[in-house]
Design an enzyme around this catalytic site. Structure first.
Site, PDB file in Angstrom:
ATOM      1  N   ASN A 156      -3.609  32.302  13.818  1.00 57.29           N
ATOM      2  CA  ASN A 156      -3.721  30.919  13.353  1.00 57.29           C
ATOM      3  C   ASN A 156      -4.975  30.779  12.501  1.00 57.29           C
ATOM      4  OD1 ASN A 156      -2.165  28.361  13.769  1.00 57.29           O
ATOM      5  ND2 ASN A 156      -4.176  27.577  14.288  1.00 57.29           N
ATOM      6  N   LEU A 157      -4.928  29.920  11.503  1.00 53.81           N
ATOM      7  CA  LEU A 157      -6.074  29.743  10.614  1.00 53.81           C
ATOM      8  C   LEU A 157      -7.140  28.831  11.211  1.00 53.81           C
ATOM      9  CD1 LEU A 157      -4.184  29.326   7.214  1.00 53.81           C
ATOM     10  CD2 LEU A 157      -5.452  31.325   7.998  1.00 53.81           C
TER      11      LEU A 157
ATOM     12  N   GLN B 261       8.144  25.601  19.221  1.00 55.87           N
ATOM     13  CA  GLN B 261       7.946  24.153  19.199  1.00 55.87           C
ATOM     14  C   GLN B 261       8.666  23.518  18.012  1.00 55.87           C
ATOM     15  OE1 GLN B 261       3.471  25.135  19.441  1.00 55.87           O
ATOM     16  NE2 GLN B 261       3.581  22.978  19.929  1.00 55.87           N
TER      17      GLN B 261
ATOM     18  N   CYS C 251      29.298  14.303  29.305  1.00 55.72           N
ATOM     19  CA  CYS C 251      30.192  15.348  29.785  1.00 55.72           C
ATOM     20  C   CYS C 251      29.445  16.235  30.776  1.00 55.72           C
ATOM     21  CB  CYS C 251      30.691  16.204  28.621  1.00 55.72           C
ATOM     22  SG  CYS C 251      31.889  15.375  27.550  1.00 55.72           S
TER      23      CYS C 251
ATOM     24  N   CYS D  23      26.572  15.779  23.889  1.00 51.33           N
ATOM     25  CA  CYS D  23      27.118  14.708  24.728  1.00 51.33           C
ATOM     26  C   CYS D  23      26.631  14.983  26.137  1.00 51.33           C
ATOM     27  CB  CYS D  23      28.647  14.695  24.691  1.00 51.33           C
ATOM     28  SG  CYS D  23      29.345  13.468  25.831  1.00 51.33           S
TER      29      CYS D  23
ATOM     30  N   CYS E 191      11.493  22.238  15.298  1.00 50.66           N
ATOM     31  CA  CYS E 191      12.812  21.603  15.358  1.00 50.66           C
ATOM     32  C   CYS E 191      13.672  21.965  14.153  1.00 50.66           C
ATOM     33  CB  CYS E 191      12.649  20.082  15.414  1.00 50.66           C
ATOM     34  SG  CYS E 191      11.628  19.483  16.760  1.00 50.66           S
TER      35      CYS E 191
ATOM     36  N   GLY F 138       1.158  30.712  14.434  1.00 53.29           N
ATOM     37  CA  GLY F 138       1.196  29.448  13.706  1.00 53.29           C
ATOM     38  C   GLY F 138       1.239  28.206  14.557  1.00 53.29           C
ATOM     39  N   SER F 139       0.700  28.267  15.770  1.00 53.28           N
ATOM     40  CA  SER F 139       0.672  27.084  16.633  1.00 53.28           C
ATOM     41  C   SER F 139      -0.768  26.707  16.949  1.00 53.28           C
ATOM     42  CB  SER F 139       1.417  27.353  17.949  1.00 53.28           C
ATOM     43  OG  SER F 139       1.223  26.278  18.850  1.00 53.28           O
TER      44      SER F 139
ATOM     45  N   HIS G 251      11.233  21.610  21.725  1.00 55.98           N
ATOM     46  CA  HIS G 251      11.235  20.244  21.190  1.00 55.98           C
ATOM     47  C   HIS G 251      12.540  19.907  20.484  1.00 55.98           C
ATOM     48  CE1 HIS G 251       6.568  20.525  21.227  1.00 55.98           C
ATOM     49  NE2 HIS G 251       7.077  20.250  22.411  1.00 55.98           N
TER      50      HIS G 251
END
Length: 405
Positions: free
Chosen positions: A301-302, A171, A202, A199, A173, A272-273, A191
């Site tokens: 994950n926490l 996820q 094209c 472009c 960027c 970590g998500s 994401h």
């Protein structure tokens, strides 16, 4: 004629009276809610007879306030971070290592939590971007070009190299998976990627990888970067998918690769998500199969995630700590990130002379320039926060739009 006019005036007056009555009723309800809320904040032993009577007369309001309080407490518990103790963590990681060794097709889903060690804030943690914004606090964004792949990124790269991981669905960027050396065909950046502009005029779309964050001028529903395609002269656009948008680009999103990997997976490892976004993509969870036929799910994950009750194992630990233990259990060395081997330098396309001043973001310094930069760099205070693009302003704009609608 007079009858019609009088009838119209009467209808308008009646509507106004009805609207006024509704406003008065809402205000009374608000005041009642406020009064009862104050009563409930006191100890029961301190209630007066009048207050007890009021609570008895407004049971619906009492129940509604109770429901709201329970929701707040539940949300607070879900946002709390939990840590497994050292012994429990090691035991869980050993179980994870055994599952990884047995897996025939392992897919990893990654979120912002794997990049916090690179000084990139997460979103839903106690000090995350969205947590701060929801509290009404301002969030200053910064140029992320100085971030480098973390131990988790490099561990994933090694696991893929050893053919123990078949695909990575991210996820994020920040482009750090790409910079770790993970091949494009094994990566889905759902994401987008802050270093890539395309472009889409094209056919097929042309991709341009840069050494800087291309999202300086972009935001929600506004993706033009201000630069032009050298082939058709159409404006280039970033690849970021903001909330409220649907990503349609084949690359770097690679939805086809993500869906195919999920269908073949027998083990999914989430790192970590919060999974609050990923849970909405049913194709990633094989929800069309019976529960017994779906991939085994392991979560690192926490905080609470909406998939916890479906997980074979939930590990409460920081991603780097868990991955370091996992690599140790698998008897694999964790490679150290080297800028000399960072593929972004061979993939990046330079700007034309006319476009050299088309951005003000820092570029990732090539390896040959590192020594020169370190020798000439003088201590400086923090510069102004970098605004715009995928990190910060895009989300804030989306929140403002949501609130006003």
């Amino acid at each position: 004629m007079d009858v019609r006019i009088n009838s119209g005036v009467s209808a308008r007056a009646e509507r106004k009276e009805q609207e006024k009555a509704k406003i008065i009723q809402r205000e009374k309800q608000r005041q009642t809610m406020k009064t009862i809320s104050k009563i409930l904040q006191k100890c029961e032993s301190e209630w007066t007879e009048e207050e007890r009577s009021m609570l008895q007369a407004h049971q619906d309001t009492v129940q509604e306030l109770s429901r709201r309080q329970n929701r707040r407490h539940l949300l607070k518990r879900k946002q709390e971070e939990m840590f497994d103790d050292a012994e429990n963590l090691k035991t869980k990681v050993k179980q994870l290592a055994e599952a990884v060794q047995r897996a025939k097709h392992l897919v990893i889903y990654t979120g912002a939590g794997i990049s916090t060690a690179a000084s990139i804030p997460d979103y839903r943690g106690p000090n995350g971007v969205w947590t701060q914004l929801q509290k009404g606090r301002s969030v200053s964004t910064s140029d992320l070009s100085q971030a480098e792949p973390t131990l988790t990124h490099m561990s994933i790269w090694m696991l893929h190299k050893m053919k123990m991981v078949q695909h990575v669905v991210s996820q994020n960027c920040d482009g750090l998976h790409l910079r770790s050396g993970l091949p494009r065909h094994a990566l889905s950046e759902l994401h987008g990627n802050m270093f890539i502009e395309v472009c889409d005029s094209c056919s097929p779309p042309r991709e341009f990888i840069r050494l800087f964050d291309v999202t300086e001028r972009t935001a929600l529903h506004r993706h033009g970067t201000g630069r032009s395609c050298p082939h058709c002269r159409a404006e280039l656009r970033d690849t970021i998918v903001h909330f409220g948008e649907r990503g349609t680009l084949e690359q770097p999103l690679n939805w086809k690769g993500a869906a195919e990997a999920a269908q073949r997976a027998d083990l999914i490892l989430c790192l970590g998500s919060s999974l609050k976004v990923l849970k909405k993509y049913s194709c990633l969870w094989c929800m069309n199969r019976p529960a017994s036929k779906r991939p085994k799910l392991y979560i690192v994950n926490l905080q609470w995630t909406p998939k916890d009750n479906l997980a074979t194992l939930k590990i409460h630990g920081k991603c780097d700590a868990v991955m370091a233990l996992l690599m140790e259990e698998l008897a694999l060395a964790v490679p150290v990130y080297s800028r000399l081997q960072d593929p972004i330098f061979s993939l990046a396309k330079p700007l034309s002379p006319q476009e050299q001043k088309s951005h003000s973001r820092k570029e990732i310094a090539p390896p040959s320039a590192l020594e020169e930069v370190s020798q000439s760099a003088a201590p400086q205070g923090e510069g102004p926060a970098v605004q715009g693009g995928w990190f910060g302003r895009g989300y804030s704009k989306g929140r403002r739009k949501k609130k006003s609608s």
